[in-house]
Write an enzyme that holds these catalytic residues in place. Structure first.
Site, PDB file in Angstrom:
ATOM      1  N   GLU A   1       0.154  -1.114   5.763  1.00 56.71           N
ATOM      2  CA  GLU A   1       1.209  -0.558   6.628  1.00 56.71           C
ATOM      3  C   GLU A   1       1.031   0.930   6.865  1.00 56.71           C
ATOM      4  O   GLU A   1       1.268   1.432   7.962  1.00 56.71           O
ATOM      5  CB  GLU A   1       2.593  -0.825   6.018  1.00 56.71           C
TER       6      GLU A   1
ATOM      7  N   ASP B   1       0.855  -1.189   0.000  1.00 54.59           N
ATOM      8  CA  ASP B   1       0.000   0.000   0.000  1.00 54.59           C
ATOM      9  C   ASP B   1       0.888   1.235   0.000  1.00 54.59           C
ATOM     10  O   ASP B   1       2.092   1.162   0.275  1.00 54.59           O
ATOM     11  CB  ASP B   1      -0.928   0.021   1.224  1.00 54.59           C
TER      12      ASP B   1
HETATM   13  N1  LIG Z   1       8.277   3.392   5.419  1.00 53.40           N
HETATM   14  C1  LIG Z   1       7.715   3.243   6.684  1.00 53.40           C
HETATM   15  C2  LIG Z   1       6.608   4.232   6.910  1.00 53.40           C
HETATM   16  O1  LIG Z   1       6.436   5.122   6.117  1.00 53.40           O
HETATM   17  N2  LIG Z   1       5.846   4.030   7.963  1.00 53.40           N
HETATM   18  C3  LIG Z   1       4.777   4.893   8.308  1.00 53.40           C
HETATM   19  C4  LIG Z   1       3.811   4.099   9.134  1.00 53.40           C
HETATM   20  C5  LIG Z   1       2.569   4.839   9.452  1.00 53.40           C
HETATM   21  C6  LIG Z   1       1.998   4.884  10.650  1.00 53.40           C
HETATM   22  N3  LIG Z   1       0.865   5.607  10.498  1.00 53.40           N
HETATM   23  C7  LIG Z   1       0.777   5.979   9.258  1.00 53.40           C
HETATM   24  N4  LIG Z   1       1.819   5.471   8.607  1.00 53.40           N
HETATM   25  C8  LIG Z   1       5.287   6.095   9.061  1.00 53.40           C
HETATM   26  O2  LIG Z   1       4.619   7.162   8.954  1.00 53.40           O
HETATM   27  O3  LIG Z   1       6.309   6.024   9.731  1.00 53.40           O
HETATM   28 ZN   LIG Z   2       7.001   2.087   4.088  1.00 51.98          ZN
HETATM   29 ZN   LIG Z   3       5.405   5.056   4.369  1.00 51.95          ZN
END
Ligand SMILES: NCC(=O)N[C@@H](Cc1c[nH]cn1)C(=O)O
Ligand SMILES: [Zn+2]
Ligand SMILES: [Zn+2]
Length: 478
Positions: free
Chosen positions: A168, A102
């Protein structure tokens, strides 16, 4: 001297760059935004795309249904988690690779210089498109590696298990439960975990990453009138939800980044002299930060402080207000209901439940002081704990050797300010070491406009992750 399998693999990857770019182009064309119900069908399409890749490469896989979620008042099917297995040789180590298919939202009108869903290569070899670096490019490298071995008639030096999720960017819903359920089944026998879903610190030097901050993502809602109102007719006579909300949001963090929630710093791990010394040794310069953010608006002037405030201290960011007027023009509206979105990046030893308690109490207390007749609610809509790994483990030693093979340089050991909820779950549930081995650079602009992955990183990243598998197979694992 005879050419080794690793050398053959590296040469094959070097000669198939355009094929990898084309594969990434196909993946970027699927707008698999997990946070927006309107895009959910595309997240499913992206899962199917990976499923077809598995089929075409003889990877046995399952698209695991993990149930439903409530989003914007609708019940939505969660995208499947793709579980793939390639190789089952008891004499080889088994590496679990994780990634996500995603992406964050993207609109041309946000300021992208080309359509975010059309991978666009510029004259410097930058491959621009949503998901190019986060995380479609890195996910596809695992398939590129398997394909290269098949084309060369070579066996992979390890057994691979794959776990690719489609949520994710929206709290990894359904994933923790699946991992707990499958710890002694599908995930049994995993020797170590490798995740490529982060970035080099700067733009030239590769790194291995052993820590991440956690996240607590909040939705703060203020409502009052039963419908949006004309500000000329009702302005000055009713309590306005936007006024209350922006007042509260202004009470969360100071412009210098200091969090204003009482008690929020109480559990932050103390900085030791030993840890402090680490920051001075990392290859990072302020101009790289300025280049990545395209301005010189950094809070701290020193590299060490900047790294500490990115990696080991909490931060609070205000993300947006849903329901507020935001289009061009001058609409004179009083919005009836608004939702403020903000998140706290947490660090060892902060606890998500305690963070929610502190934030909720503070906002309720501040709201009570306003004397407004509007209603306020606050909820943490998703969270993840901070994660720190053991960088002395053979998994990291193998990755460092692979980095030297591909880049001729020793990698920096870094932590990161972002969050990947599954890291801690894998570490605890599978009782195994987790390594973050990034493909992209620090200026890739993940989550931002004009996200990109350099073609050279796509190629060197495929080589690196492949070389890592060879080092894992060769290293003494104890
Ligand atoms: N590449 C990792 C990433 O982008 N993680 C996101 C996870 C997240 C948590 N809530 C929305 N997205 C991040 O923002 O760290
Ligand atoms: Zn990511
Ligand atoms: Zn991300």
């Amino acid at each position: 001297m005879a050419t080794t399998n690793l050398e053959k693999f590296l040469e094959y990857v070097e000669n198939n760059q355009e094929h990898y770019v084309q594969r990434l182009r196909e993946a970027v064309a699927i707008p698999s935004v997990s946070s927006d119900a309107a895009y959910r069908e595309h997240v499913f399409k992206m899962g199917e795309y990976l499923g077809k890749l598995c089929e075409s490469l003889g990877i046995s896989y399952e698209a695991r249904d993990v149930g439903t979620q409530e989003l914007d008042g609708k019940t939505l099917q969660l995208p499947p988690i793709i579980l793939g297995t390639y190789g089952n040789d008891p004499n080889k180590p088994t590496i679990l690779v994780y990634g996500h298919y995603d992406v964050q939202p993207a609109l041309l009108e946000d300021g992208w210089s080309s359509d975010p869903w059309v991978l666009t290569e510029d004259s410097s070899g930058r491959l621009m498109g949503r998901g190019a670096t986060d995380d479609k490019g890195p996910v596809l490298t695992w398939f590129n590696i398997i394909e290269a071995h098949q084309k060369l008639g070579l066996e992979l030096p390890v057994n691979l298990k794959m776990c690719f999720e489609g949520m994710e960017e929206s709290g990894s819903e359904g994933l923790d439960e699946l991992i707990q359920q499958e710890a002694d089944k599908y995930f049994k026998g995993v020797d170590a975990v490798c995740i490529s879903d982060n970035y080099w610190l700067g733009i030239t030097k590769p790194c291995l990453t052993y820590g991440l901050r956690g996240i607590s993502y909040f939705k703060l809602t203020v409502s009052g009138p039963g419908k949006d109102l004309h500000s000329g007719v009702f302005g000055g006579t009713v309590y306005e939800p936007m006024t209350d909300l922006t007042y509260l949001m202004g009470k969360l963090v100071k412009p210098d980044g200091t969090l204003l929630v009482p008690g929020i710093y109480d559990n932050v791990a103390a900085l030791t002299e030993e840890e402090k010394a680490i920051y001075g040794k990392i290859d990072f310069k302020m101009h790289e930060l300025h280049a990545a953010v395209e301005s010189d608006t950094s809070i701290y002037s020193s590299e060490s402080e900047t790294l500490m405030y990115r990696w080991r201290y909490p931060s609070l960011s205000l993300h947006g207000i849903e329901g507020a007027f935001s289009a061009p023009g001058a609409k004179t509206v009083i919005p009836a209901k608004v939702h403020g979105k903000f998140s706290i990046r947490s660090v060892p030893n902060m606890d998500p439940e305690r963070i929610t308690e502190l934030v909720t109490k503070y906002l309720n207390d501040e709201f009570a002081k306003l004397g407004t007749k509007n209603k306020m609610t606050v909820e943490c809509i998703h969270g993840a704990k901070p994660w720190v790994s053991n960088p002395d483990h053979w998994n990291y030693v193998a990755a460092a050797k692979a980095t030297e093979t591909v880049f001729n340089v020793k990698p920096d050991l870094t932590r990161e300010g972002g969050s990947i909820p599954v890291t801690l779950t894998f570490q605890d549930a599978l009782n195994t070491n987790v390594l973050l081995l990034p493909v992209g650079r620090g200026d890739d602009g993940a989550h931002s406009i004009n996200e990109k992955l350099d073609k050279s990183n796509l190629v060197s990243g495929t080589k690196l992750l492949g070389a890592y598998l060879y080092e894992v197979a060769a290293i003494e694992r104890k």
